[in-house]
Scaffold this active site. Structure first.
Site, mmCIF file in Angstrom:
data_model
loop_
_atom_site.group_PDB
_atom_site.id
_atom_site.type_symbol
_atom_site.label_atom_id
_atom_site.label_comp_id
_atom_site.label_asym_id
_atom_site.label_seq_id
_atom_site.Cartn_x
_atom_site.Cartn_y
_atom_site.Cartn_z
ATOM 1 N N SER A 21 -0.031 43.192 30.617
ATOM 2 C CA SER A 21 -1.022 42.225 30.161
ATOM 3 C C SER A 21 -0.461 40.824 30.315
ATOM 4 O O SER A 21 0.757 40.618 30.300
ATOM 5 C CB SER A 21 -1.372 42.478 28.691
ATOM 6 O OG SER A 21 -0.233 42.277 27.871
ATOM 7 N N ASP A 22 -1.343 39.838 30.474
ATOM 8 C CA ASP A 22 -0.890 38.457 30.442
ATOM 9 C C ASP A 22 -0.377 38.151 29.033
ATOM 10 O O ASP A 22 -0.706 38.868 28.071
ATOM 11 C CB ASP A 22 -2.032 37.512 30.819
ATOM 12 C CG ASP A 22 -1.532 36.197 31.386
ATOM 13 O OD1 ASP A 22 -0.334 35.898 31.192
ATOM 14 O OD2 ASP A 22 -2.322 35.473 32.007
ATOM 15 N N CYS A 23 0.425 37.099 28.906
ATOM 16 C CA CYS A 23 1.097 36.816 27.631
ATOM 17 C C CYS A 23 0.097 36.765 26.474
ATOM 18 O O CYS A 23 -0.828 35.953 26.491
ATOM 19 C CB CYS A 23 1.835 35.495 27.722
ATOM 20 S SG CYS A 23 3.025 35.432 29.055
#
Length: 493
Positions: free
Chosen positions: A285-287
């Site tokens: 996942s993105d941050c």
């Protein structure tokens, strides 16, 4: 977490020995407590080593390995690891996994991606990737960097006002796709044995081209995209990343697509990235994006639900649990072949058919590969009673693998004969459940039908290792196995 994909990649990562630098992340030959453990033995197959490692981890340890700052597991000799490093157009210290200083005061910074892409020079893009990964490996060897890089950014630069468009190859899907595969190959290398120089990550999947515009930020952005635009535009560079570049990772984005957060959408992640494109790696996942669809988008009612949705959406794609297929005649013999369609002939050619020169039934085809034990289980597809269940159950108990050939025939679906529902006829479902529960080895469910069948019961049954839809398969005796599907999956290894 379902499946072993991320843990197999973790294993490959942790077992990399450093070249003339610090201690290895795991399996230090000087550590007598761990170096003889099966997951450290290079003479074993990767899947065997992964299974051993996962079996030794506690649930709490597995959870702590899911974050970018993966925790150490001291009792197994595994050190902490930071997954987040960046290499968009050169090794960067934006991510916490890479640090400059000492013998590594800096790294080569190539032109920004939008500039390099304008050269239309695919060999240049790959060469740049090679130089970047050379420097990345040097920094890893010197203890100043990791091996996992969250690059390249291959989003489509659809809106020219987007502030991050400079990071991308531009607005053209074909160019972006070529850039994606070329740069990934440069970063990861093209070792014939599948060993990675570093692990690249294609981001941010998908339809992400807004960060903060007119009061809408990327955490609240819902991209409304037609299926045609997804297929013809936004999917193109990511598909190339996975299928041509063989990228190790795909990152899902902050935004929603048609009302569903990308990191929680099983159709995108499990269905497309893992299923259609067959990603051999991990999804990240993105941050904080998992937190975003709870905190900002209010997509779930609890943080725990957000985590569960993300993990399930990106889980390993299974129509083949534990990679049981292809079956091996060396490991699996005999096969139990069970079901009302297991030894049929005319059923296999459907309606409006001519006269076949000959038939190869499922039973006959499988029998050419291994010894078989045959039981019909039901007298016909109507499966009106359980009179033949006993023999089928006993056969499954004796065999190393069980193949159940179930489904429909012209007595159920035909011209002027519509079905009343989508379930299997009669007591077929009951037979499947009882046989799979008794089976000594893996159970493979094969469905012969023209129309769709609701098999959610089988999909959710952990005892059914694989499901194949054969459709209405064949009429020629030359067909080497019972159907083209199984020809690819039941074979000599």
């Amino acid at each position: 977490m379902k499946g072993n994909t991320i843990f197999s990649f973790i294993l490959l990562l942790l077992l990399l020995a450093t070249a003339g630098a610090g201690l290895p992340f795991a399996c230090d030959p000087r550590d007598s407590a761990t170096h003889t453990l099966p997951f450290c033995r290079t003479d074993l197959r990767i899947d065997e080593r992964v299974k051993d490692l996962i079996g030794r981890l506690t649930l709490q340890e597995k959870v702590k390995l899911l974050a970018n700052n993966a925790a150490a597991v001291p009792r197994l000799g595994i050190k902490a690891y930071e997954w987040w490093s960046e290499a968009l157009h050169g090794v960067s210290n934006v991510g916490p996994g890479t640090k400059f200083g000492g013998e590594f005061p800096g790294a080569t910074s190539f032109p920004q991606v939008i500039t390099t892409a304008a050269s239309f020079n695919a060999s240049l893009w790959e060469e740049i990737g090679k130089v970047v990964s050379d420097e990345a490996r040097a920094m890893y060897n010197g203890g100043m960097g990791g091996l996992t890089y969250w690059s390249p950014n291959v989003n489509i630069f659809r809106d020219p006002r987007w502030g991050r468009g400079q990071e991308t190859p531009g607005e053209d899907p074909v160019l972006a796709a070529k850039y994606a595969a070329s740069y990934v190959r440069g970063l990861q290398g093209t070792d014939a044995g599948g060993r990675l120089k570093v692990a690249a990550c294609c981001k941010h999947y998908t339809a992400y081209d807004l960060d903060n515009w007119a009061g809408v930020d990327r955490f609240h952005f819902n991209a409304k995209v037609s299926q045609q635009d997804i297929k013809d535009t936004f999917d193109i560079p990511f598909r190339s990343c996975v299928m041509e570049g063989k990228v190790a990772s795909v990152m899902c984005s902050y935004n929603q697509v048609n009302g569903i957060p990308t990191c929680a959408d099983p159709k995108l992640l499990r269905g497309t990235v893992r299923g259609s494109w067959r990603l051999d790696g991990y999804i990240v996942s993105d941050c904080d994006s998992v937190g975003v669809f709870y905190d900002n988008q209010h997509y779930t009612s609890t943080p725990e639900e957000a985590v569960a949705d993300a993990i399930k959406a990106g889980s390993r794609f299974t129509e083949n649990e534990g990679s049981v297929l292809p079956l091996s005649p060396r490991r699996h013999h005999p096969y139990a072949v069970i079901g009302p369609n297991s030894d049929v002939t005319v059923t296999m050619i459907g309606n409006y058919a001519g006269v076949a020169c000959g038939y190869t039934t499922p039973l006959q085809g499988i029998s050419t590969y291994s010894r078989t034990i045959h039981q019909p289980g039901c007298a016909d597809v109507a499966c009106a009673d359980d009179a033949l269940f006993g023999g089928a159950i006993q056969a499954a108990r004796r065999a190393d693998a069980t193949i159940m050939v179930m489904g429909l025939d012209q007595s159920i679906e035909a011209e002027f004969r519509d079905r009343a529902g989508l379930m299997l006829p009669g007591r077929q479902q009951e037979l499947i459940s009882k046989v799979s529960a008794a089976s000594k080895g893996p159970t493979i469910l094969v469905l012969m039908s023209g129309g769709p069948i609701d098999i959610s019961f089988a999909k959710n049954d952990p005892r059914i290792a694989a499901i194949l839809w054969s459709a209405i398969p064949a009429k020629l005796e030359e067909l080497p196995l019972l159907m083209s599907c199984l020809e690819l999956t039941i074979q000599v290894e």
